[in-house]
Scaffold this active site. Structure first.
Site, mmCIF file in Angstrom:
data_model
loop_
_atom_site.group_PDB
_atom_site.id
_atom_site.type_symbol
_atom_site.label_atom_id
_atom_site.label_comp_id
_atom_site.label_asym_id
_atom_site.label_seq_id
_atom_site.Cartn_x
_atom_site.Cartn_y
_atom_site.Cartn_z
ATOM 1 C CG ASP A 232 -6.801 -10.379 9.758
ATOM 2 O OD1 ASP A 232 -6.250 -9.852 10.775
ATOM 3 O OD2 ASP A 232 -6.131 -10.626 8.651
ATOM 4 C CD GLU B 11 1.051 -5.679 11.887
ATOM 5 O OE1 GLU B 11 0.405 -5.037 11.115
ATOM 6 O OE2 GLU B 11 1.253 -6.992 11.737
ATOM 7 N N GLY C 181 6.299 -3.464 -6.710
ATOM 8 C CA GLY C 181 4.974 -4.011 -7.163
ATOM 9 C C GLY C 181 5.096 -4.727 -8.525
ATOM 10 C CG ASP D 81 4.187 -10.058 4.668
ATOM 11 O OD1 ASP D 81 5.232 -9.130 4.704
ATOM 12 O OD2 ASP D 81 3.193 -10.038 4.814
HETATM 13 P P1 ADP Z 1 4.411 -4.663 -0.783
HETATM 14 O O1 ADP Z 1 3.108 -5.838 -0.685
HETATM 15 O O2 ADP Z 1 4.955 -4.839 0.414
HETATM 16 O O3 ADP Z 1 3.703 -3.551 -1.030
HETATM 17 P P2 ADP Z 1 4.808 -5.084 -3.624
HETATM 18 O O4 ADP Z 1 3.493 -4.638 -3.969
HETATM 19 O O5 ADP Z 1 6.270 -4.042 -3.911
HETATM 20 O O6 ADP Z 1 5.240 -5.140 -2.061
HETATM 21 O O7 ADP Z 1 5.250 -6.357 -4.167
HETATM 22 C C1 ADP Z 1 6.501 -7.183 -3.934
HETATM 23 C C2 ADP Z 1 6.727 -8.041 -4.861
HETATM 24 O O8 ADP Z 1 5.623 -8.920 -5.348
HETATM 25 C C3 ADP Z 1 7.401 -7.318 -6.187
HETATM 26 O O9 ADP Z 1 8.440 -6.750 -6.215
HETATM 27 C C4 ADP Z 1 6.682 -8.157 -7.262
HETATM 28 O O10 ADP Z 1 7.984 -9.144 -7.556
HETATM 29 C C5 ADP Z 1 5.585 -9.105 -6.784
HETATM 30 N N1 ADP Z 1 4.411 -8.380 -7.467
HETATM 31 C C6 ADP Z 1 3.624 -7.476 -6.636
HETATM 32 N N2 ADP Z 1 2.507 -7.318 -7.500
HETATM 33 C C7 ADP Z 1 2.553 -7.939 -8.718
HETATM 34 C C8 ADP Z 1 1.897 -8.131 -9.660
HETATM 35 N N3 ADP Z 1 0.795 -7.495 -9.728
HETATM 36 N N4 ADP Z 1 2.182 -8.919 -10.832
HETATM 37 C C9 ADP Z 1 3.431 -9.679 -10.448
HETATM 38 N N5 ADP Z 1 4.257 -9.574 -9.414
HETATM 39 C C10 ADP Z 1 3.853 -8.868 -8.229
#
Ligand code: ADP
Length: 300
Positions: A12, A137, A217, A247
């Site tokens: 990267d 990928e 998220g 991941d």
């Molecule tokens: P991706 O990165 O694949 O889109 P997510 O954003 O859904 O996946 O994040 C995966 C996991 O990481 C979530 O289910 C949660 O447990 C944790 N996570 C993601 N964002 C946050 C946040 N802002 N605060 C706390 N935990 C988070």
């Protein structure tokens, strides 16, 4: 039980810029850094840091040898990574602007040179109940899935980045799907994002033999298989960079299950690990170790 992450390894190149470069413009970047990248790389680091015996398979050129050192430092076995003469390692050119947006150009390079012979050579080292972890990928994924399934391996798929190729994957061989809501929507072919519960039910119906993990998220995550359903809230933290959150979640949930934890225990472990990851900048450097996760008492 061994884990095989068959996936991408990228260099990267990140550039901090006042704005994204325009057609015909020559723009001076304010800062430049080189990082280890690729979703496959991040997955392998997450599994190893979660305590699983992890092997990476894939391909790099000579320009990417430092990726192997980083994998080894994270505890990943690298002897199944091919180093190809006269070929360029996959790379990403990333522009980061002042408002926190980015713009990425990706070159597949050696990630797109996987051959069936290479896949056969790798897979013969694995068998019944070993775990294969995949993203989208590298090339030859359908072949790798079929052969791994024939060998009795458990298949974990995070279909990211989502594109048309995924529809042609033998998805019935998948044992664990890890999806965020956008990927779930695309996999279901639905135009509108539905309530998570509805998405989960639709995915269960479509892939009845698989366990589905839907990550939401900062709202948390949902798990469902034939026997159980579980919701795990996210831990409340101040997020600075959510790259590699998914991941990290995949590595620690599967690592937890492989170590004999129950689904609720492994989900909690994964939510803690990914909460720690989002409080730190960067992708793989933000992934905590199992020890850090077990000692974590929440953010002050
Ligand atoms: P991706 O990165 O694949 O889109 P997510 O954003 O859904 O996946 O994040 C995966 C996991 O990481 C979530 O289910 C949660 O447990 C944790 N996570 C993601 N964002 C946050 C946040 N802002 N605060 C706390 N935990 C988070």
């Amino acid at each position: 039980m061994k884990v095989l992450c068959f996936g991408s390894l990228n260099i990267d190149y990140t550039y901090r810029v006042p704005h994204f470069v325009q057609k015909g413009e020559t723009l001076a970047a304010e800062e430049m850094n080189v990082f280890c990248g690729g979703k496959g790389f991040n997955q392998a680091v997450a599994f190893a840091r979660a305590g699983a015996e992890t092997y990476h398979a894939g391909a790099i050129g000579k320009d990417g040898l430092f990726l192997l050192d980083s994998l080894k430092n994270a505890g990943v076995h690298t002897e199944l990574v091919a180093v190809l003469e006269d070929q360029k390692t996959g790379c990403a050119i990333i522009q980061n602007d002042h408002s926190g947006d980015n713009c990425i150009m990706l070159y597949g390079g050696t990630n797109r040179t996987i051959t069936r012979e290479m896949a056969d050579r790798v897979l013969e080292k694995f068998g019944q109940d070993d775990v294969l972890v995949l993203q989208n990928e590298i090339n030859e994924i359908p072949y790798i899935m079929e052969k791994a399934h024939e060998r009795g391996m458990k298949i974990v798929l995070n279909p990211s980045p989502m594109d048309g190729a995924i529809a042609a994957f033998p998805l019935e061989t998948v044992d664990y799907f890890f999806l965020n809501q956008v990927e779930a929507c695309q996999l279901l072919g639905s135009e509108n994002r539905e309530e998570p519960e509805k998405q989960l039910n639709a995915l269960r119906k479509r892939f009845p033999a698989a366990a589905i993990v839907l990550t939401l998220g900062e709202k948390g995550s949902l798990y469902a298989d034939r026997a159980q359903k579980h919701f795990q809230p996210a831990f409340r933290v101040k997020a600075v960079d959510t790259t590699a959150a998914g991941d990290t979640f995949t590595g620690f949930l599967m690592g937890g299950l492989l170590a004999g934890r129950t689904v609720p225990e492994a989900m909690e472990l994964a939510a803690k690990a990914s909460a720690i990851a989002v409080t730190r900048p960067g992708a793989s450097p933000s992934i905590p170790t199992l020890e850090e996760v077990l000692n974590w008492k929440g953010q002050d």
